[in-house]
Design an enzyme around this catalytic site. Sequence first.
Site, mmCIF file in Angstrom:
data_model
loop_
_atom_site.group_PDB
_atom_site.id
_atom_site.type_symbol
_atom_site.label_atom_id
_atom_site.label_comp_id
_atom_site.label_asym_id
_atom_site.label_seq_id
_atom_site.Cartn_x
_atom_site.Cartn_y
_atom_site.Cartn_z
ATOM 1 N N LYS A 25 37.387 49.331 50.783
ATOM 2 C CA LYS A 25 38.629 48.642 50.161
ATOM 3 C C LYS A 25 39.295 49.057 48.804
ATOM 4 C CE LYS A 25 38.020 44.271 48.622
ATOM 5 N NZ LYS A 25 39.011 44.088 46.896
ATOM 6 N N CYS A 118 40.882 37.303 44.012
ATOM 7 C CA CYS A 118 39.870 36.273 44.221
ATOM 8 C C CYS A 118 39.886 35.542 42.917
ATOM 9 C CB CYS A 118 38.710 37.010 44.578
ATOM 10 S SG CYS A 118 38.258 37.804 46.255
ATOM 11 N N ARG A 123 40.487 36.760 34.768
ATOM 12 C CA ARG A 123 41.270 37.941 34.996
ATOM 13 C C ARG A 123 42.537 38.208 34.274
ATOM 14 N NH1 ARG A 123 40.028 39.409 41.404
ATOM 15 N NH2 ARG A 123 39.407 41.399 40.368
ATOM 16 N N ASP A 311 30.144 43.029 42.856
ATOM 17 C CA ASP A 311 30.574 42.841 44.032
ATOM 18 C C ASP A 311 29.311 42.429 44.854
ATOM 19 O OD1 ASP A 311 33.165 42.789 42.964
ATOM 20 O OD2 ASP A 311 33.455 44.591 43.874
HETATM 21 C C1 EPZ Z 1 37.793 45.622 40.155
HETATM 22 O O1 EPZ Z 1 38.369 44.539 39.606
HETATM 23 C C2 EPZ Z 1 37.562 45.342 41.648
HETATM 24 N N1 EPZ Z 1 38.638 45.111 42.197
HETATM 25 C C3 EPZ Z 1 36.746 44.256 41.999
HETATM 26 O O2 EPZ Z 1 36.488 43.909 43.174
HETATM 27 C C4 EPZ Z 1 35.425 44.231 40.873
HETATM 28 O O3 EPZ Z 1 34.613 43.183 41.079
HETATM 29 C C5 EPZ Z 1 35.758 44.647 39.355
HETATM 30 O O4 EPZ Z 1 36.542 45.862 39.576
HETATM 31 C C6 EPZ Z 1 34.429 45.019 38.737
HETATM 32 O O5 EPZ Z 1 33.700 45.967 39.381
HETATM 33 C C7 EPZ Z 1 39.622 46.139 42.619
HETATM 34 O O6 EPZ Z 1 39.217 47.240 42.461
HETATM 35 C C8 EPZ Z 1 40.868 45.926 43.322
HETATM 36 P P1 EPZ Z 1 37.779 44.904 35.778
HETATM 37 P P2 EPZ Z 1 39.268 44.331 38.133
HETATM 38 O O7 EPZ Z 1 39.442 45.032 35.230
HETATM 39 O O8 EPZ Z 1 39.607 46.016 37.974
HETATM 40 C C9 EPZ Z 1 37.989 41.987 31.814
HETATM 41 C C10 EPZ Z 1 36.442 42.405 45.134
HETATM 42 O O9 EPZ Z 1 35.695 41.642 45.617
HETATM 43 N N2 EPZ Z 1 39.493 42.474 31.710
HETATM 44 O O10 EPZ Z 1 37.048 45.942 35.790
HETATM 45 O O11 EPZ Z 1 40.294 43.311 38.291
HETATM 46 C C11 EPZ Z 1 37.738 41.255 33.194
HETATM 47 O O12 EPZ Z 1 38.159 39.888 33.086
HETATM 48 C C12 EPZ Z 1 36.761 42.740 43.793
HETATM 49 O O13 EPZ Z 1 36.483 43.730 45.893
HETATM 50 C C13 EPZ Z 1 40.015 42.101 30.646
HETATM 51 O O14 EPZ Z 1 39.464 41.369 29.755
HETATM 52 O O15 EPZ Z 1 38.009 44.365 37.184
HETATM 53 C C14 EPZ Z 1 36.472 41.503 33.598
HETATM 54 O O16 EPZ Z 1 35.493 40.550 32.642
HETATM 55 C C15 EPZ Z 1 36.715 41.412 42.901
HETATM 56 N N3 EPZ Z 1 41.508 42.286 30.416
HETATM 57 C C16 EPZ Z 1 36.158 42.874 32.999
HETATM 58 O O17 EPZ Z 1 37.207 43.073 32.116
HETATM 59 C C17 EPZ Z 1 41.992 42.985 31.337
HETATM 60 O O18 EPZ Z 1 43.106 43.403 31.091
HETATM 61 C C18 EPZ Z 1 36.021 43.897 34.096
HETATM 62 O O19 EPZ Z 1 37.205 43.652 35.052
HETATM 63 C C19 EPZ Z 1 41.338 43.678 32.699
HETATM 64 C C20 EPZ Z 1 40.135 43.095 32.698
#
Ligand code: EPZ
Length: 425
Positions: A25, A118, A123, A311
């Site tokens: 995905k 989700c 986020r 995940d």
């Molecule tokens: C990706 O989300 C995945 N989604 C998520 O999968 C996955 O859980 C996550 O990466 C971590 O591996 C997709 O690829 C579509 P991050 P993402 O930005 O990119 C913080 C699933 O079930 N952050 O790596 O949104 C954030 O809050 C989903 O398939 C900021 O602070 O996650 C988190 O604590 C759920 N500011 C950390 O970084 C920002 O601008 C990592 O999040 C962006 C993120």
Amino acid sequence: MAYFRITGTSHRRVLSGAVDVAGAKNAALKAIAAAVLFDDPLGIANLPEIEDVSRMLDLLESMGASVTRAPHHVTIDARRIGHTMTPEISKRLRASIVLTGPLLARFGRVTFPHPGGCVIGARPIDAFEDAFRAMGARITLRNKLYTVTAGGGRLRGAEIFFKKQSVTGTETVMMAAVRSDGPTVIKNAAMEPEILWLAECLNAAGAKISGAGTSTISIVPVKRLRSRGKEMRVIPDRIEAGSFLILGALAAKRLEVRGAEPAHLESLIEHLRAAGVPISTAGRSMIVRAPKGKLRAIDIKTHEYPGFPTDLQAPMTVFLTQCEGQSLVFETIFEGRLLYTDSLNQMGANIQLMDAHRALVRGKTSLRARRLESPDLRAGLAFVIAALIADGVSTIHNIYNIDRGYERVEERLRALGAAIERFDE
Ligand code: EPZ
């Protein structure tokens, strides 16, 4: 609204057979966004047939792209796409934010709403905003829509340090930088296999990206990307493969997980082995058995790749309820991703939330069937696993949240001997 009805195995080792892993995905969604960078139609193969992929394709179509769908395949011609992301669809999935990168690369401008997805924590999108500003863009927020405008109509290359590693942040900036003015370096980049795969596909079409898969990615911009008929073939879904391994470790005489990439699952495999689960890997196949003896408690701490994936935290917590002793689950990435444990407790688990990030699991506990609501995609699948091993008949509602990420999961589980049916309410 559809729901699942699941008759549990009463903690016996009864499942057996082989299951094929679908395309990832979180790779497929980024490939769809990448189509916007191409000067010719892009074919994507091994596409999982899941709700999030359909929504992402709907989004591109609603913006003017021509989308030709076939089983597990799509061709996207984005030459006539516009730069405003349809808010109603964008708000439904987090991955929509990734589209801002290719749109900025192409138009130097994009309008979009705060992305949905989700409910697993705050986020925020501050990392994206910081990166776009560093690349010379101005950001306004009006009527709940962000507009990012590149100075002079084109983003400038920049050196960007992500304070937190972000998967979608890394992918977005990497794609924005492919067609900007001057080179970009991303530091503290996320290192997930889906990012490396995306970079390799873009490079095959003419991009100049190096270092993807490490924490420093360099991008030298190019004039155009052309697929010239070469398709992007989506890599196997490591989260789905990992979830099947966990199910097998709990309930299978012998389960073969086929078409996977074991190298992407080292952390999970090592943790399961430490708990006493026999797993063998050969090429793209993994074989797992639920051990006859006791499972040992182990601690898990979620971490960016190659650490333990957030995940897989929920399905792994179900596994830990079946281990003897006390296990600590430390969710370091998202602060809202342990709330589902309450439902497991109602099934008979003994899980104590220490704070928003840490849970203590005491096992082994027998699980009893219940009526469950799928809170998000990964916890939803964890509930399927819990219901499959429990005593009695459970129902799982709100399964749109499961269909978002897993293709016909009930049919594939039934082929292994699981008693799971889909009904309409
Ligand atoms: C990706 O989300 C995945 N989604 C998520 O999968 C996955 O859980 C996550 O990466 C971590 O591996 C997709 O690829 C579509 P991050 P993402 O930005 O990119 C913080 C699933 O079930 N952050 O790596 O949104 C954030 O809050 C989903 O398939 C900021 O602070 O996650 C988190 O604590 C759920 N500011 C950390 O970084 C920002 O601008 C990592 O999040 C962006 C993120």
